[in-house]
Design a protein around this motif. Structure first.
Motif, PDB file in Angstrom:
ATOM      1  N   HIS A 171      46.077  34.259  74.702  1.00  0.00           N
ATOM      2  CA  HIS A 171      45.807  32.516  75.129  1.00  0.00           C
ATOM      3  C   HIS A 171      45.238  31.731  74.031  1.00  0.00           C
ATOM      4  O   HIS A 171      45.475  30.383  74.755  1.00  0.00           O
ATOM      5  CB  HIS A 171      44.014  32.533  76.464  1.00  0.00           C
ATOM      6  N   LEU A 172      44.581  32.008  72.873  1.00  0.00           N
ATOM      7  CA  LEU A 172      44.211  30.900  72.020  1.00  0.00           C
ATOM      8  C   LEU A 172      45.742  29.979  71.485  1.00  0.00           C
ATOM      9  O   LEU A 172      45.864  29.393  70.872  1.00  0.00           O
ATOM     10  CB  LEU A 172      43.035  30.739  70.834  1.00  0.00           C
ATOM     11  N   ALA A 173      46.808  31.116  70.980  1.00  0.00           N
ATOM     12  CA  ALA A 173      47.783  30.658  70.297  1.00  0.00           C
ATOM     13  C   ALA A 173      48.527  29.640  71.095  1.00  0.00           C
ATOM     14  O   ALA A 173      48.835  29.214  70.880  1.00  0.00           O
ATOM     15  CB  ALA A 173      48.460  31.941  70.552  1.00  0.00           C
ATOM     16  N   GLY A 232      57.059  32.823  72.033  1.00  0.00           N
ATOM     17  CA  GLY A 232      56.159  31.981  71.432  1.00  0.00           C
ATOM     18  C   GLY A 232      56.200  31.889  70.393  1.00  0.00           C
ATOM     19  O   GLY A 232      56.355  30.999  69.557  1.00  0.00           O
ATOM     20  N   LEU A 233      56.311  33.010  69.057  1.00  0.00           N
ATOM     21  CA  LEU A 233      57.279  32.471  68.079  1.00  0.00           C
ATOM     22  C   LEU A 233      58.125  32.049  67.569  1.00  0.00           C
ATOM     23  O   LEU A 233      58.882  31.158  66.749  1.00  0.00           O
ATOM     24  CB  LEU A 233      57.225  33.629  68.058  1.00  0.00           C
ATOM     25  N   CYS A 234      59.049  32.451  68.855  1.00  0.00           N
ATOM     26  CA  CYS A 234      60.678  31.345  68.849  1.00  0.00           C
ATOM     27  C   CYS A 234      60.397  30.226  69.493  1.00  0.00           C
ATOM     28  O   CYS A 234      61.098  29.001  68.458  1.00  0.00           O
ATOM     29  CB  CYS A 234      61.676  32.102  69.920  1.00  0.00           C
ATOM     30  N   HIS A 235      59.199  30.549  69.735  1.00  0.00           N
ATOM     31  CA  HIS A 235      59.049  28.343  70.429  1.00  0.00           C
ATOM     32  C   HIS A 235      58.198  27.794  68.550  1.00  0.00           C
ATOM     33  O   HIS A 235      59.033  26.531  68.851  1.00  0.00           O
ATOM     34  CB  HIS A 235      58.056  28.253  71.041  1.00  0.00           C
ATOM     35  N   VAL A 236      57.104  28.150  68.110  1.00  0.00           N
ATOM     36  CA  VAL A 236      56.964  27.944  66.597  1.00  0.00           C
ATOM     37  C   VAL A 236      57.840  27.834  66.042  1.00  0.00           C
ATOM     38  O   VAL A 236      57.880  26.787  65.281  1.00  0.00           O
ATOM     39  CB  VAL A 236      55.844  29.039  66.497  1.00  0.00           C
ATOM     40  N   ASN A 254      49.712  25.780  70.786  1.00  0.00           N
ATOM     41  CA  ASN A 254      51.319  25.986  70.924  1.00  0.00           C
ATOM     42  C   ASN A 254      52.197  25.251  71.649  1.00  0.00           C
ATOM     43  O   ASN A 254      52.501  23.889  71.352  1.00  0.00           O
ATOM     44  CB  ASN A 254      51.997  27.822  70.563  1.00  0.00           C
ATOM     45  N   TYR A 255      50.916  25.023  73.040  1.00  0.00           N
ATOM     46  CA  TYR A 255      52.338  24.505  74.145  1.00  0.00           C
ATOM     47  C   TYR A 255      51.455  23.388  73.930  1.00  0.00           C
ATOM     48  O   TYR A 255      51.505  22.006  74.565  1.00  0.00           O
ATOM     49  CB  TYR A 255      52.161  25.702  75.554  1.00  0.00           C
ATOM     50  N   LYS A 275      49.621  21.710  69.254  1.00  0.00           N
ATOM     51  CA  LYS A 275      50.638  21.623  68.469  1.00  0.00           C
ATOM     52  C   LYS A 275      50.064  21.634  66.945  1.00  0.00           C
ATOM     53  O   LYS A 275      50.827  21.826  66.167  1.00  0.00           O
ATOM     54  CB  LYS A 275      51.151  19.769  68.108  1.00  0.00           C
ATOM     55  N   LYS A 276      49.065  22.701  66.946  1.00  0.00           N
ATOM     56  CA  LYS A 276      48.711  23.549  65.851  1.00  0.00           C
ATOM     57  C   LYS A 276      49.794  24.924  65.799  1.00  0.00           C
ATOM     58  O   LYS A 276      49.327  25.608  65.389  1.00  0.00           O
ATOM     59  CB  LYS A 276      47.245  23.819  65.421  1.00  0.00           C
ATOM     60  N   TYR A 277      51.012  24.890  65.034  1.00  0.00           N
ATOM     61  CA  TYR A 277      52.147  25.549  64.688  1.00  0.00           C
ATOM     62  C   TYR A 277      51.603  26.741  63.940  1.00  0.00           C
ATOM     63  O   TYR A 277      51.954  27.998  63.851  1.00  0.00           O
ATOM     64  CB  TYR A 277      53.114  25.097  64.228  1.00  0.00           C
ATOM     65  N   ARG A 278      50.765  26.631  63.043  1.00  0.00           N
ATOM     66  CA  ARG A 278      50.424  27.046  62.529  1.00  0.00           C
ATOM     67  C   ARG A 278      49.504  28.431  62.394  1.00  0.00           C
ATOM     68  O   ARG A 278      49.672  29.753  62.394  1.00  0.00           O
ATOM     69  CB  ARG A 278      50.696  26.734  60.257  1.00  0.00           C
ATOM     70  N   GLU A 279      48.702  27.330  62.796  1.00  0.00           N
ATOM     71  CA  GLU A 279      47.798  28.660  63.736  1.00  0.00           C
ATOM     72  C   GLU A 279      48.362  29.417  64.421  1.00  0.00           C
ATOM     73  O   GLU A 279      47.688  30.624  65.529  1.00  0.00           O
ATOM     74  CB  GLU A 279      45.975  27.804  64.397  1.00  0.00           C
ATOM     75  N   ALA A 280      49.123  28.800  65.225  1.00  0.00           N
ATOM     76  CA  ALA A 280      49.800  29.771  66.842  1.00  0.00           C
ATOM     77  C   ALA A 280      50.183  30.974  66.094  1.00  0.00           C
ATOM     78  O   ALA A 280      50.118  32.103  66.640  1.00  0.00           O
ATOM     79  CB  ALA A 280      50.582  28.832  67.226  1.00  0.00           C
ATOM     80  N   GLU A 281      51.096  30.776  65.137  1.00  0.00           N
ATOM     81  CA  GLU A 281      51.697  31.275  64.593  1.00  0.00           C
ATOM     82  C   GLU A 281      51.034  33.116  64.031  1.00  0.00           C
ATOM     83  O   GLU A 281      51.247  33.739  64.276  1.00  0.00           O
ATOM     84  CB  GLU A 281      52.274  31.421  63.279  1.00  0.00           C
ATOM     85  N   GLU A 282      50.120  32.413  62.630  1.00  0.00           N
ATOM     86  CA  GLU A 282      49.210  33.678  62.956  1.00  0.00           C
ATOM     87  C   GLU A 282      47.914  34.455  64.274  1.00  0.00           C
ATOM     88  O   GLU A 282      48.452  35.389  63.517  1.00  0.00           O
ATOM     89  CB  GLU A 282      48.131  32.833  61.821  1.00  0.00           C
TER      90      GLU A 282
END
Length: 633
Positions: A530-532, A573-577, A536-537, A540-547
């Motif tokens: 959920h936090l990812a 989600g990763l594909c979007h990142v 992500n969407y 816009k914190k993409y590196r945090e979302a990736e992790e």
């Protein structure tokens, strides 16, 4: 001969003849049925009919409820039926006749669907009767007190004139007589109103009219608080409060539920434990578990459900046993204790089917909880089918515009959402969530948490539909805006209830769950995912979302394997990142992993695999308790 007596005799004779003439035959059209049909067909609002209808109340309840069911099928008789069932004396007779309960639900649903607010009328009539009875009790008490004073004055005067010797014994006897009279008046009030209030409050709660149930049970609770309670009356008060807690928690009235919970716990300290019936104690602990479950406090919910199971006995009423097993199963699901959850919910489902049949609301309740279990063990397809069956039963009993039916639509919508996520075809999910939102908007205030929950599911669907369209080149920012507005609405109400800002709330949830459950628990993975998505969407914190996505994937693979449905969210989600960050090598890698996942997923659905097969054998309560407390999680 008295007309009401004659009417009763005639119907009794018809019923007896019908039983005799159809014994052993498969003919469903009986003389009794024809009799009722003829009577109802000739009903209308002329003077002669009104006098006939007045005498219906004197019929046996089994005959009376069958007449009312036939009346409910005719629009021109809805006013007449409404007047009949609004009469508390009639309704009380039917409510005390258990075989009439299901038919009463249908009559109530029909009238409510035709714009006749029977639930509200019953609540208002009960409150009025309650106040009138209370005034009568106070008036009687005042008269008795005045009479006692007059008697004492008379005896004193007589003793002064030497006509009779006045003694302390005379005073004691007079006071004792008056005390007995007052006790009788209280007892009459209790028998006449309190018991009926408990029955009516629970009936309306079970029928989905929770606000009216709360009003009635609150009235009874307040009355019990004003009278001197012996041990027997304290048991009745405990029964009243646990019923009230059930309605409050079901309606998400958490503040009032907390107050009721505190009253119950205080009362439990005043009553000797051995004097509380075990079924009542089991039911009370189950209401505790339900309240904490609704508040997402799952450790407490699980603890109270275990205590409820401890108090089950072989002579516990099946209705209570089923509710205890159902709630304990849900508590085990959220604790990821799927083996125990499967055993408990399968036993509850089997008992409900055997005792009440496949068209009873209690069986539908167990199906909803079984669908919840299946969805959580990644059996979305089976879950959808179970939810469909439960919804059909709920609609059959309670009609279309009902609180319980709205919840069933929402559950089914979310199950469809999970099941249809791979295809992108959310038609069925959208249809059911629209119905859930529409019904809720009629039944609860605009700022109610249950409405927010339904709108949150709708937001998820709109978001996915919009993203799919945009991926195909279509510009559909309008759907995304609707989704955003619904998410904000649901979030705002959640914040008002639970009081946390979104990012901090997710972070806190991860910390707590990791400490309590370990780094690889399902609940931890859910919060991380959920936090990812938030990063992500929306942020816009993409590196945090990736992790976070990578952590969530690791947990899902470890717990459920490579075909787990929840992996799709993380892979997408990763594909979007990576697409956003222009890291195309990683994007292609996870796009390929997603393709392999889809192949595995389709194989699992085709084979209908589940690591938790349904249990069809019914066990004794002792066996259930042994398995619950001795099986390793």
């Amino acid at each position: 001969m008295n007309l009401k007596f004659l009417l009763s005799i005639v119907f009794h004779c018809y019923w007896t003849m019908a039983q005799l003439t159809t014994a052993g035959s498969g003919n469903r059209e009986t003389l009794y049925d024809r009799c009722l049909c003829c009577f109802v067909t000739n009903l209308n609002y002329n003077q002669s009919n009104l006098s006939r209808v007045q005498y219906l109340r004197y019929l046996p309840p089994g005959v009376l409820i069958d007449i009312y069911v036939m009346m409910s099928h005719r629009d021109d008789l809805k006013d007449m039926l409404f007047e009949q069932l609004s009469d508390l004396e009639i309704f009380e007779r039917l409510l005390r006749f258990d075989p009439a309960r299901q038919k009463l639900f249908c009559c109530l649903a029909t009238l409510m669907g035709k714009g006749k607010p029977l639930a509200t009328q019953l609540q208002q009539n009960f409150t009025l009767r309650f106040k009138q009875k209370e005034r009568h009790t106070l008036k009687t008490a005042s008269k008795l007190a005045t009479l006692a004073k007059a008697k004492l004055a008379l005896v004193t005067a007589c003793s002064k004139w030497g006509e009779r010797k006045h003694s302390q014994c005379d005073d004691d006897l007079l006071r004792q007589a008056d005390s007995v009279a007052l006790d009788d008046e209280k007892q009459n009030f209790g028998v006449d109103v309190i018991d009926f209030g408990l029955r009516l409050g629970s009936f309306l709660s079970e029928a989905g009219w929770l606000s009216q149930s709360i009003e009635i049970l609150s009235c009874v609770s307040l009355k019990l608080k004003t009278i001197e309670l012996d041990s027997k009356m304290k048991i009745i008060q405990l029964d009243c409060l646990q019923r009230l807690l059930h309605s409050e928690a079901a309606l998400s009235n958490f503040k009032s539920a907390e107050r009721t919970f505190n009253k119950i716990t205080n009362l439990l300290t005043e009553i000797a434990a051995e004097s509380i019936p075990k079924p009542l104690l089991a039911n009370t602990y189950t209401q505790f578990s339900e309240m904490y479950f609704a508040r997402n406090e799952y450790d407490y919910s699980h603890m109270w459900s275990a205590m409820a199971i401890q108090n089950l006995e072989e002579n516990t009423p099946e209705r209570i046993t089923i509710d205890v097993l159902r709630q304990a199963a849900k508590a085990c699901v959220v604790k990821r204790d799927f083996q125990r959850a499967n055993m408990l919910i399968c036993q509850a489902k089997q008992r409900a089917k055997n005792v009440f049949g496949c068209k009873h609301q209690k069986y539908a309740d167990t199906l909803l909880d079984y669908g919840f279990f299946l969805l959580n063990v990644d059996c979305a397809y089976q879950s959808v089918n179970v939810y469909i069956e439960a919804l059909d039963i709920k609609r059959y009993i309670f009609g279309n515009r009902n609180f319980h039916v709205a919840l069933a639509h929402e559950d089914l919508s979310y199950a469809y959402y999970v099941h249809e996520y791979s295809t992108g075809n959310f038609t069925c999910a959208s249809d059911h969530v629209e119905k859930a939102v529409d019904i809720m908007q009629d039944l609860v205030p605009s700022d109610h948490l249950k409405l927010a929950s339904a709108k949150r599911v709708k937001a998820l669907l709109l978001e996915e539909i919009a993203l799919d369209k945009m991926a195909e080149g279509a510009d559909d920012e309008g759907l995304l805006k609707q989704s955003e507005d619904l998410h904000k609405f649901a979030l705002q109400l959640s914040l008002e209830v639970f009081g946390e800002e979104a990012e901090r709330m997710h972070q806190k949830a991860i910390e707590i769950k990791t400490d309590l459950l370990g780094p690889y628990d399902y609940e931890v993975g859910l919060s991380i995912g959920h936090l990812a998505s938030l990063y992500n969407y929306q942020m816009k914190k993409y590196r945090e979302a990736e992790e976070l996505y990578l952590r969530s994937i690791q947990i899902s693979l470890r717990l459920f394997g490579s075909s787990y449905s929840g992996l799709e969210y993380d892979y997408l989600g990763l594909c979007h990142v990576y697409e956003t960050l222009r890291e195309y090598e990683k994007y292609l890698m996870y796009a390929h992993i997603l393709e392999n996942w889809q192949i595995l997923r389709s194989q699992n659905l085709t084979m209908n695999k589940s690591i938790y097969p349904a249990i069809s054998e019914e066990c004794s309560l002792e066996e259930i308790k042994w398995q619950f407390f001795n099986t390793q999680s």
